[in-house]
Design an enzyme around this catalytic site. Structure first.
Site, PDB file in Angstrom:
ATOM      1  N   ASN A 151      13.788  45.352  -7.956  1.00 20.01           N
ATOM      2  CA  ASN A 151      13.741  46.810  -7.766  1.00 20.01           C
ATOM      3  C   ASN A 151      14.216  47.593  -8.982  1.00 20.01           C
ATOM      4  O   ASN A 151      14.187  48.821  -8.962  1.00 20.01           O
ATOM      5  CB  ASN A 151      14.533  47.198  -6.515  1.00 20.01           C
ATOM      6  CG  ASN A 151      13.847  46.694  -5.259  1.00 20.01           C
ATOM      7  OD1 ASN A 151      12.699  46.227  -5.326  1.00 20.01           O
ATOM      8  ND2 ASN A 151      14.529  46.762  -4.138  1.00 20.01           N
TER       9      ASN A 151
ATOM     10  N   ARG B 291       4.147  48.849  -2.308  1.00 19.09           N
ATOM     11  CA  ARG B 291       4.424  50.280  -2.265  1.00 19.09           C
ATOM     12  C   ARG B 291       4.906  50.813  -3.601  1.00 19.09           C
ATOM     13  O   ARG B 291       4.537  51.907  -4.032  1.00 19.09           O
ATOM     14  CB  ARG B 291       5.475  50.491  -1.189  1.00 19.09           C
ATOM     15  CG  ARG B 291       6.078  51.838  -1.143  1.00 19.09           C
ATOM     16  CD  ARG B 291       7.184  51.876  -0.119  1.00 19.09           C
ATOM     17  NE  ARG B 291       7.895  53.117  -0.230  1.00 19.09           N
ATOM     18  CZ  ARG B 291       7.425  54.278   0.194  1.00 19.09           C
ATOM     19  NH1 ARG B 291       6.245  54.302   0.779  1.00 19.09           N
ATOM     20  NH2 ARG B 291       8.101  55.372   0.047  1.00 19.09           N
TER      21      ARG B 291
ATOM     22  N   CYS C  40       4.428  50.039   6.150  1.00 17.81           N
ATOM     23  CA  CYS C  40       4.832  48.639   5.946  1.00 17.81           C
ATOM     24  C   CYS C  40       5.157  48.107   7.327  1.00 17.81           C
ATOM     25  O   CYS C  40       4.948  48.762   8.333  1.00 17.81           O
ATOM     26  CB  CYS C  40       6.025  48.545   5.005  1.00 17.81           C
ATOM     27  SG  CYS C  40       7.504  49.178   5.770  1.00 17.81           S
TER      28      CYS C  40
ATOM     29  N   ARG D 185       6.052  54.839   5.609  1.00 17.59           N
ATOM     30  CA  ARG D 185       6.935  55.013   4.442  1.00 17.59           C
ATOM     31  C   ARG D 185       6.414  56.240   3.710  1.00 17.59           C
ATOM     32  O   ARG D 185       5.536  56.164   2.878  1.00 17.59           O
ATOM     33  CB  ARG D 185       6.892  53.771   3.554  1.00 17.59           C
ATOM     34  CG  ARG D 185       7.312  52.476   4.233  1.00 17.59           C
ATOM     35  CD  ARG D 185       8.812  52.302   4.300  1.00 17.59           C
ATOM     36  NE  ARG D 185       9.429  52.161   3.006  1.00 17.59           N
ATOM     37  CZ  ARG D 185       9.487  51.021   2.316  1.00 17.59           C
ATOM     38  NH1 ARG D 185       8.917  49.942   2.826  1.00 17.59           N
ATOM     39  NH2 ARG D 185      10.073  50.968   1.145  1.00 17.59           N
ATOM     40  N   PRO D 186       6.913  57.432   4.061  1.00 14.42           N
ATOM     41  CA  PRO D 186       6.347  58.657   3.488  1.00 14.42           C
ATOM     42  C   PRO D 186       6.607  58.758   1.991  1.00 14.42           C
ATOM     43  O   PRO D 186       7.509  58.102   1.451  1.00 14.42           O
ATOM     44  CB  PRO D 186       7.096  59.760   4.241  1.00 14.42           C
ATOM     45  CG  PRO D 186       8.338  59.129   4.730  1.00 14.42           C
ATOM     46  CD  PRO D 186       8.013  57.683   4.985  1.00 14.42           C
ATOM     47  N   VAL D 187       5.811  59.566   1.317  1.00 19.68           N
ATOM     48  CA  VAL D 187       6.010  59.845  -0.113  1.00 19.68           C
ATOM     49  C   VAL D 187       6.056  61.349  -0.361  1.00 19.68           C
ATOM     50  O   VAL D 187       5.840  61.810  -1.488  1.00 19.68           O
ATOM     51  CB  VAL D 187       4.904  59.196  -0.982  1.00 19.68           C
ATOM     52  CG1 VAL D 187       5.062  57.687  -1.027  1.00 19.68           C
ATOM     53  CG2 VAL D 187       3.521  59.624  -0.502  1.00 19.68           C
TER      54      VAL D 187
ATOM     55  N   LEU E 192       8.490  63.351  -0.649  1.00 14.30           N
ATOM     56  CA  LEU E 192       9.480  63.785  -1.655  1.00 14.30           C
ATOM     57  C   LEU E 192       8.934  63.575  -3.073  1.00 14.30           C
ATOM     58  O   LEU E 192       9.166  64.389  -3.973  1.00 14.30           O
ATOM     59  CB  LEU E 192      10.790  63.025  -1.472  1.00 14.30           C
ATOM     60  CG  LEU E 192      11.518  63.252  -0.144  1.00 14.30           C
ATOM     61  CD1 LEU E 192      12.725  62.351  -0.035  1.00 14.30           C
ATOM     62  CD2 LEU E 192      11.916  64.718   0.001  1.00 14.30           C
TER      63      LEU E 192
ATOM     64  N   ARG F 132       7.493  37.517  -2.552  1.00 11.09           N
ATOM     65  CA  ARG F 132       7.467  38.862  -3.146  1.00 11.09           C
ATOM     66  C   ARG F 132       8.798  39.188  -3.804  1.00 11.09           C
ATOM     67  O   ARG F 132       8.844  39.879  -4.808  1.00 11.09           O
ATOM     68  CB  ARG F 132       7.191  39.919  -2.066  1.00 11.09           C
ATOM     69  CG  ARG F 132       5.790  39.915  -1.507  1.00 11.09           C
ATOM     70  CD  ARG F 132       5.570  41.148  -0.671  1.00 11.09           C
ATOM     71  NE  ARG F 132       5.929  42.341  -1.430  1.00 11.09           N
ATOM     72  CZ  ARG F 132       6.067  43.544  -0.875  1.00 11.09           C
ATOM     73  NH1 ARG F 132       5.888  43.705   0.416  1.00 11.09           N
ATOM     74  NH2 ARG F 132       6.382  44.587  -1.603  1.00 11.09           N
TER      75      ARG F 132
HETATM   76  C1  EPZ Z   1      13.463  51.348  -2.199  1.00  6.90           C
HETATM   77  O1  EPZ Z   1      12.352  51.723  -1.406  1.00  6.90           O
HETATM   78  C2  EPZ Z   1      13.435  49.836  -2.264  1.00  6.90           C
HETATM   79  N1  EPZ Z   1      12.202  49.405  -2.899  1.00  6.90           N
HETATM   80  C3  EPZ Z   1      13.528  49.253  -0.850  1.00  6.90           C
HETATM   81  O2  EPZ Z   1      13.617  47.831  -0.979  1.00  6.90           O
HETATM   82  C4  EPZ Z   1      14.805  49.756  -0.185  1.00  6.90           C
HETATM   83  O3  EPZ Z   1      14.827  49.316   1.158  1.00  6.90           O
HETATM   84  C5  EPZ Z   1      14.838  51.288  -0.221  1.00  6.90           C
HETATM   85  O4  EPZ Z   1      14.695  51.755  -1.577  1.00  6.90           O
HETATM   86  C6  EPZ Z   1      16.148  51.851   0.327  1.00  6.90           C
HETATM   87  O5  EPZ Z   1      17.209  51.369  -0.441  1.00  6.90           O
HETATM   88  C7  EPZ Z   1      12.122  49.421  -4.246  1.00  6.90           C
HETATM   89  O6  EPZ Z   1      13.057  49.791  -4.932  1.00  6.90           O
HETATM   90  C8  EPZ Z   1      10.835  48.948  -4.851  1.00  6.90           C
HETATM   91  P1  EPZ Z   1      13.571  55.340  -0.309  1.00  6.90           P
HETATM   92  P2  EPZ Z   1      11.918  53.285  -1.361  1.00  6.90           P
HETATM   93  O7  EPZ Z   1      12.559  56.273  -0.856  1.00  6.90           O
HETATM   94  O8  EPZ Z   1      12.122  53.907  -2.682  1.00  6.90           O
HETATM   95  C9  EPZ Z   1      12.685  58.289   3.241  1.00  6.90           C
HETATM   96  C10 EPZ Z   1      12.925  45.618  -0.723  1.00  6.90           C
HETATM   97  O9  EPZ Z   1      13.123  44.895   0.255  1.00  6.90           O
HETATM   98  N2  EPZ Z   1      11.693  58.912   2.351  1.00  6.90           N
HETATM   99  O10 EPZ Z   1      14.944  55.314  -0.920  1.00  6.90           O
HETATM  100  O11 EPZ Z   1      10.574  53.354  -0.745  1.00  6.90           O
HETATM  101  C11 EPZ Z   1      12.268  56.887   3.677  1.00  6.90           C
HETATM  102  O12 EPZ Z   1      11.409  56.955   4.803  1.00  6.90           O
HETATM  103  C12 EPZ Z   1      12.509  47.050  -0.511  1.00  6.90           C
HETATM  104  O13 EPZ Z   1      13.087  45.284  -1.915  1.00  6.90           O
HETATM  105  C13 EPZ Z   1      11.051  60.082   2.741  1.00  6.90           C
HETATM  106  O14 EPZ Z   1      11.296  60.603   3.833  1.00  6.90           O
HETATM  107  O15 EPZ Z   1      12.988  53.862  -0.333  1.00  6.90           O
HETATM  108  C14 EPZ Z   1      13.601  56.259   4.001  1.00  6.90           C
HETATM  109  O16 EPZ Z   1      13.981  56.613   5.324  1.00  6.90           O
HETATM  110  C15 EPZ Z   1      12.166  47.321   0.943  1.00  6.90           C
HETATM  111  N3  EPZ Z   1      10.142  60.656   1.918  1.00  6.90           N
HETATM  112  C16 EPZ Z   1      14.568  56.922   3.018  1.00  6.90           C
HETATM  113  O17 EPZ Z   1      13.891  58.076   2.515  1.00  6.90           O
HETATM  114  C17 EPZ Z   1       9.838  60.118   0.685  1.00  6.90           C
HETATM  115  O18 EPZ Z   1       9.016  60.703  -0.047  1.00  6.90           O
HETATM  116  C18 EPZ Z   1      14.914  56.052   1.837  1.00  6.90           C
HETATM  117  O19 EPZ Z   1      13.696  55.593   1.267  1.00  6.90           O
HETATM  118  C19 EPZ Z   1      10.496  58.934   0.301  1.00  6.90           C
HETATM  119  C20 EPZ Z   1      11.420  58.357   1.140  1.00  6.90           C
END
Ligand code: EPZ
Length: 437
Positions: free
Chosen positions: A23, A94, A118, A123-125, A127, A400
């Protein structure tokens, strides 16, 4: 297809080295796309996700060379000319979505497939996209693709606040903001070590980011960057996973090439189980306790307990001398591994985003499979202590994010091997015993 076959009951003894952080490597690979030159990345782990993302970069015209022996990667982004990332690749991983921030930041344009959900839900984007819009980009959706276009005058600095804090959105908006005109302020930014190491590498490339490791980042845009030269830090989730494996099996394990500081609160919470832990500058020694104390946890953003270790913790708490709960406040339904643990005899009830775990329960080996990376490894951990044989199917999930898992566990004395098999519906025919049809 591959599966892992384990015979439980052995204590892990010895030492293994922790691999580079998936990551952190993925954002660092994205940073290399920001420069017209050749970047070098060391200690890149040999993982499916790294190969997948290398192909995403290649589709844009970048040249990616990875030496699996030295774990060294060279990325030449001087001939990038195709500003698109296809669904076929983005749906596999993702984090491929990071290519959007890199292409938008350097070229002012990109067309990238929306990542799917997933195993544990959407998994929204939003933000990410709101951040790009704040920087002045025009964002539209076109048949499952995000189309981003910067104004002719380029992106400009903005004030952006994330709610909730998001690792991915922080990385992606940093990729777009470092070359924007003017200053960007990111509030409620992620503080995970992955993000801090990534931001520090960008600064070594000539970016001007302040506040790394705090919730507020200030980015002063610069006209261009120098090629990346970085060493991928060790994977804190792999480290935590092996610490849990050592505790569950009452083993004595030294984990090398580690970065204990990246564990945040996990280290002290782990000690509450009764495990004996010695911490060095780049190693951690774990001695499993005779009796594992039940320790309830609640995941949180860094430095809190990582959501990526909650499935592994759940497996360990089935062996604790008492009941406990595991609550995930980051992902509310990240419990797809629980039904498979139940099939091994665990007694767990999930209510909302909280798992109630009965300890200590006797686990019996079984055929199991999970649908996500960390869920899969929790089944391997359960197999290490279960009675008899456990087959963990669909190992591609594990591949992975865990480099040479069965090799490392075997080196620690586990009875574990990789085998091929075919899935016919739910019938699993072990190829080596298959009668000639
Ligand atoms: C990163 O995912 C990691 N992946 C994930 O690890 C990890 O579980 C996650 O951070 C939380 O620590 C990588 O770094 C490649 P987030 P990411 O955006 O960036 C919400 C693994 O096993 N959210 O920090 O996708 C989201 O739904 C993976 O290695 C929005 O609402 O996680 C979640 O509830 C799995 N809108 C929270 O934020 C957005 O636009 C945190 O998600 C983005 C996120």
């Amino acid at each position: 297809m591959d599966k892992l076959v384990l015979l439980g009951g052995r204590s892990l003894e010895g030492e293994v080295a922790i691999s580079g952080s998936k990551n952190t490597a993925l954002p660092l690979m994205s940073a290399a796309m920001l420069v017209d030159g050749v970047s070098t990345l060391y200690n890149v782990p040999r993982l499916r996700d790294i190969y997948t993302y290398s192909n995403v970069l290649r589709v844009t015209g970048a040249h990616v060379h990875y030496d699996p022996e030295t774990r060294t990667m060279h990325i030449d982004a001087s001939r990038v000319g195709h500003f698109e990332a296809p669904y076929e690749l983005v749906k596999k991983m993702r984090a491929s979505f990071y290519i959007l921030g890199a292409l938008l930041g350097r070229f002012g344009r990109a067309r990238v497939s929306l990542p799917g959900g997933c195993a544990w839900g959407p998994r929204p984007v939003n933000l990410h996209l709101e951040g790009f819009r704040a920087l002045g980009a025009e964002i539209s959706l076109d048949r499952g693709y995000v189309v981003a276009r910067a104004p002719a005058s380029g992106l400009r600095g903005a004030r952006i606040r994330f709610e909730p804090p998001s690792v991915g959105a922080t990385v992606n908006v940093l990729l777009a903001a470092v070359l924007a005109r003017g200053t960007t302020r990111l509030e409620n930014a992620a503080m995970e070590p992955d993000v801090v190491c990534f931001g520090e590498a960008l600064n070594r490339m000539g970016a001007r980011i302040s506040g790394l490791g705090t919730p507020v980042l200030e980015i002063e845009g610069v006209p261009e960057l120098q090629p990346l030269l970085a060493h991928t830090p060790p994977d804190r989730i792999e480290l935590g996973t092996y610490m849990i494996a050592a505790a569950m099996t009452r083993g004595r394990v030294r984990l090398l090439q580690a970065e204990p500081a990246h564990l945040g609160d996990f280290l002290e919470i782990f000690r509450q189980t009764g495990a004996r832990v010695e911490v060095g500058p780049d190693w951690i020694y774990v001695e499993g306790p005779e009796v594992i104390q039940p320790v309830s946890i609640q995941t949180a953003v860094y430095p809190g307990f990582p959501t990526d270790l909650q499935a592994q913790w759940t497996a360990m708490m089935t062996q604790a001398d008492g009941d406990s709960t595991v609550t995930d406040t980051i992902y509310f339904d990240r419990f797809k591994h629980v039904p498979e643990l139940l099939r091994m005899g665990a007694q767990i009830e999930v209510v909302g985003n909280r798992a109630h775990i009965r300890g200590r329960t006797r686990l019996i080996g079984a055929q199991v499979m999970s649908t996500d990376l960390r869920g899969s490894v929790s089944l391997v951990l359960a197999g290490l202590v279960a009675e008899g044989r456990t087959d963990v199917l669909r190992v591609y999930h594990l591949d992975r994010g865990y480099e040479a898992l069965e090799v490392k566990l075997s080196a620690l004395g586990a009875d574990i091997r990789r085998e091929q098999y075919e899935e016919f519906g739910t019938v699993v025919l072990p190829l080596e015993e298959e009668e000639q049809m």
